[in-house]
Write a protein that holds these residues in place. Structure first.
Motif, PDB file in Angstrom:
ATOM      1  N   ASN A   1       0.804  -1.224   0.000  1.00 18.66           N
ATOM      2  CA  ASN A   1       0.000   0.000   0.000  1.00 18.66           C
ATOM      3  C   ASN A   1       0.837   1.275   0.000  1.00 18.66           C
ATOM      4  O   ASN A   1       0.455   2.259  -0.620  1.00 18.66           O
ATOM      5  CB  ASN A   1      -0.970  -0.011   1.172  1.00 18.66           C
ATOM      6  CG  ASN A   1      -2.067  -1.035   0.972  1.00 18.66           C
ATOM      7  OD1 ASN A   1      -2.261  -1.557  -0.121  1.00 18.66           O
ATOM      8  ND2 ASN A   1      -2.792  -1.336   2.033  1.00 18.66           N
ATOM      9  N   VAL A   2       1.958   1.283   0.696  1.00 14.23           N
ATOM     10  CA  VAL A   2       2.793   2.476   0.704  1.00 14.23           C
ATOM     11  C   VAL A   2       3.248   2.811  -0.711  1.00 14.23           C
ATOM     12  O   VAL A   2       3.234   3.978  -1.120  1.00 14.23           O
ATOM     13  CB  VAL A   2       4.003   2.340   1.661  1.00 14.23           C
ATOM     14  CG1 VAL A   2       4.948   1.218   1.256  1.00 14.23           C
ATOM     15  CG2 VAL A   2       4.752   3.665   1.771  1.00 14.23           C
ATOM     16  N   PHE A   3       3.628   1.816  -1.481  1.00 11.78           N
ATOM     17  CA  PHE A   3       4.106   2.064  -2.841  1.00 11.78           C
ATOM     18  C   PHE A   3       2.959   2.469  -3.757  1.00 11.78           C
ATOM     19  O   PHE A   3       3.137   3.292  -4.656  1.00 11.78           O
ATOM     20  CB  PHE A   3       4.847   0.845  -3.380  1.00 11.78           C
ATOM     21  CG  PHE A   3       6.016   0.451  -2.519  1.00 11.78           C
ATOM     22  CD1 PHE A   3       6.991   1.375  -2.185  1.00 11.78           C
ATOM     23  CD2 PHE A   3       6.131  -0.826  -2.018  1.00 11.78           C
ATOM     24  CE1 PHE A   3       8.067   1.035  -1.381  1.00 11.78           C
ATOM     25  CE2 PHE A   3       7.198  -1.182  -1.217  1.00 11.78           C
ATOM     26  CZ  PHE A   3       8.170  -0.254  -0.889  1.00 11.78           C
ATOM     27  N   ARG A   4       1.805   1.919  -3.520  1.00  8.88           N
ATOM     28  CA  ARG A   4       0.634   2.321  -4.295  1.00  8.88           C
ATOM     29  C   ARG A   4       0.302   3.788  -4.020  1.00  8.88           C
ATOM     30  O   ARG A   4       0.058   4.567  -4.947  1.00  8.88           O
ATOM     31  CB  ARG A   4      -0.559   1.427  -3.963  1.00  8.88           C
ATOM     32  CG  ARG A   4      -0.372  -0.013  -4.428  1.00  8.88           C
ATOM     33  CD  ARG A   4      -1.480  -0.948  -3.973  1.00  8.88           C
ATOM     34  NE  ARG A   4      -2.795  -0.443  -4.298  1.00  8.88           N
ATOM     35  CZ  ARG A   4      -3.848  -0.512  -3.487  1.00  8.88           C
ATOM     36  NH1 ARG A   4      -3.746  -1.086  -2.301  1.00  8.88           N
ATOM     37  NH2 ARG A   4      -5.019  -0.035  -3.856  1.00  8.88           N
ATOM     38  N   MET A   5       0.290   4.167  -2.738  1.00 11.77           N
ATOM     39  CA  MET A   5      -0.086   5.535  -2.365  1.00 11.77           C
ATOM     40  C   MET A   5       0.937   6.553  -2.844  1.00 11.77           C
ATOM     41  O   MET A   5       0.579   7.678  -3.220  1.00 11.77           O
ATOM     42  CB  MET A   5      -0.280   5.637  -0.849  1.00 11.77           C
ATOM     43  CG  MET A   5      -0.948   6.921  -0.411  1.00 11.77           C
ATOM     44  SD  MET A   5      -2.659   7.109  -0.997  1.00 11.77           S
ATOM     45  CE  MET A   5      -3.540   6.129   0.215  1.00 11.77           C
TER      46      MET A   5
ATOM     47  N   ASN B   1       5.704  10.513   7.975  1.00  9.33           N
ATOM     48  CA  ASN B   1       4.831  11.664   7.727  1.00  9.33           C
ATOM     49  C   ASN B   1       3.877  11.372   6.578  1.00  9.33           C
ATOM     50  O   ASN B   1       2.687  11.685   6.642  1.00  9.33           O
ATOM     51  CB  ASN B   1       5.659  12.911   7.391  1.00  9.33           C
ATOM     52  CG  ASN B   1       6.260  13.556   8.606  1.00  9.33           C
ATOM     53  OD1 ASN B   1       5.747  13.465   9.706  1.00  9.33           O
ATOM     54  ND2 ASN B   1       7.378  14.240   8.401  1.00  9.33           N
ATOM     55  N   PHE B   2       4.395  10.782   5.506  1.00  6.63           N
ATOM     56  CA  PHE B   2       3.577  10.453   4.345  1.00  6.63           C
ATOM     57  C   PHE B   2       2.499   9.435   4.717  1.00  6.63           C
ATOM     58  O   PHE B   2       1.312   9.618   4.402  1.00  6.63           O
ATOM     59  CB  PHE B   2       4.462   9.906   3.213  1.00  6.63           C
ATOM     60  CG  PHE B   2       3.693   9.592   1.968  1.00  6.63           C
ATOM     61  CD1 PHE B   2       3.449  10.571   1.026  1.00  6.63           C
ATOM     62  CD2 PHE B   2       3.187   8.321   1.748  1.00  6.63           C
ATOM     63  CE1 PHE B   2       2.722  10.294  -0.118  1.00  6.63           C
ATOM     64  CE2 PHE B   2       2.465   8.025   0.607  1.00  6.63           C
ATOM     65  CZ  PHE B   2       2.218   9.017  -0.330  1.00  6.63           C
ATOM     66  N   LEU B   3       2.900   8.361   5.392  1.00 13.49           N
ATOM     67  CA  LEU B   3       1.946   7.315   5.780  1.00 13.49           C
ATOM     68  C   LEU B   3       0.824   7.879   6.640  1.00 13.49           C
ATOM     69  O   LEU B   3      -0.358   7.563   6.432  1.00 13.49           O
ATOM     70  CB  LEU B   3       2.665   6.199   6.542  1.00 13.49           C
ATOM     71  CG  LEU B   3       3.667   5.378   5.744  1.00 13.49           C
ATOM     72  CD1 LEU B   3       4.521   4.538   6.691  1.00 13.49           C
ATOM     73  CD2 LEU B   3       2.964   4.510   4.719  1.00 13.49           C
ATOM     74  N   ASN B   4       1.184   8.698   7.607  1.00 15.93           N
ATOM     75  CA  ASN B   4       0.186   9.263   8.514  1.00 15.93           C
ATOM     76  C   ASN B   4      -0.727  10.248   7.796  1.00 15.93           C
ATOM     77  O   ASN B   4      -1.943  10.252   8.024  1.00 15.93           O
ATOM     78  CB  ASN B   4       0.868   9.942   9.698  1.00 15.93           C
ATOM     79  CG  ASN B   4       1.516   8.944  10.639  1.00 15.93           C
ATOM     80  OD1 ASN B   4       1.214   7.750  10.617  1.00 15.93           O
ATOM     81  ND2 ASN B   4       2.431   9.419  11.451  1.00 15.93           N
ATOM     82  N   THR B   5      -0.171  11.081   6.950  1.00 14.87           N
ATOM     83  CA  THR B   5      -0.965  12.076   6.240  1.00 14.87           C
ATOM     84  C   THR B   5      -1.973  11.426   5.303  1.00 14.87           C
ATOM     85  O   THR B   5      -3.118  11.868   5.204  1.00 14.87           O
ATOM     86  CB  THR B   5      -0.051  13.033   5.462  1.00 14.87           C
ATOM     87  OG1 THR B   5       0.800  13.708   6.398  1.00 14.87           O
ATOM     88  CG2 THR B   5      -0.852  14.051   4.666  1.00 14.87           C
ATOM     89  N   PHE B   6      -1.556  10.357   4.633  1.00 16.83           N
ATOM     90  CA  PHE B   6      -2.420   9.698   3.661  1.00 16.83           C
ATOM     91  C   PHE B   6      -3.175   8.505   4.239  1.00 16.83           C
ATOM     92  O   PHE B   6      -3.929   7.846   3.523  1.00 16.83           O
ATOM     93  CB  PHE B   6      -1.614   9.297   2.416  1.00 16.83           C
ATOM     94  CG  PHE B   6      -1.322  10.469   1.535  1.00 16.83           C
ATOM     95  CD1 PHE B   6      -2.158  10.789   0.484  1.00 16.83           C
ATOM     96  CD2 PHE B   6      -0.232  11.287   1.786  1.00 16.83           C
ATOM     97  CE1 PHE B   6      -1.908  11.894  -0.317  1.00 16.83           C
ATOM     98  CE2 PHE B   6       0.029  12.395   0.995  1.00 16.83           C
ATOM     99  CZ  PHE B   6      -0.815  12.696  -0.057  1.00 16.83           C
TER     100      PHE B   6
END
Length: 171
Positions: free
Chosen positions: A24-28, A154-159
């Motif tokens: 999911n991280v790579f998809r987002m 930060n990216f994971l939490n924001t999205f």
């Protein structure tokens, strides 16, 4: 936040996500198609070419995930940590910041990670402590690793990235 439509991306970006297990991280990250290639290359370098011993690298990453309240990061890197031999005591310490029961090297990496997160630098004494067992290259890689995973968290939490729908490749 919804994941981007991967079918609308150029083939090389779809392949980059697929090659990494479609996590999911790579998809987002594909919401930033022009930055994604560089970010993915940096992630690969940190995991594959880091001069830090794997266990110390994962200890620092899991600590960043806990401090940033990024459960996705913690989940995946605890699994990677276990695969590379990071013990349960070290994983528990990464959650709390306590150095009790850790080796001298693990305790020092945990303290350095916390100092970088809190103060964004190391004092001369903290740097000297780390250099008692790390090379300058390893210390440099530790600082880069901590900084990179701050960005990722930060990216994971924001999205709002979660593990929902994933099958973990780290078994």
């Amino acid at each position: 936040m919804e994941y981007p439509d991967l079918s609308a991306l150029p083939a090389e970006l779809r392949e980059a996500v697929s090659r990494r297990g479609s996590l999911n991280v790579f998809r987002m990250i594909m919401h930033s198609p022009r930055l994604a290639p560089g970010l993915l290359e940096m992630a690969d370098a940190i995991l594959q070419h880091n001069s830090l011993p794997d266990q110390l690298r994962e200890l620092a990453i899991v600590r960043v995930g806990h401090v940033y309240g990024a459960p996705y990061e913690v989940h995946h890197h605890q699994n990677i940590g276990r695969l590379v031999g990071l013990g349960q005591a070290a994983l528990a310490a990464a959650a709390t910041g306590s150095t009790e029961g850790l080796s001298q090297e693990e305790a020092s990496v945990l303290r350095c990670t916390d100092r970088l997160l809190a103060r964004h630098t190391l004092s001369d004494a903290e740097r000297a402590e780390a250099l008692e067992f790390l090379t300058v290259e390893q210390l440099s890689d530790l600082v880069i690793t901590v900084g990179f995973y701050q960005l990722v968290s930060n990216f994971l939490n924001t999205f709002g990235v979660t593990t929902e729908g994933e099958t973990s490749p780290y078994r």
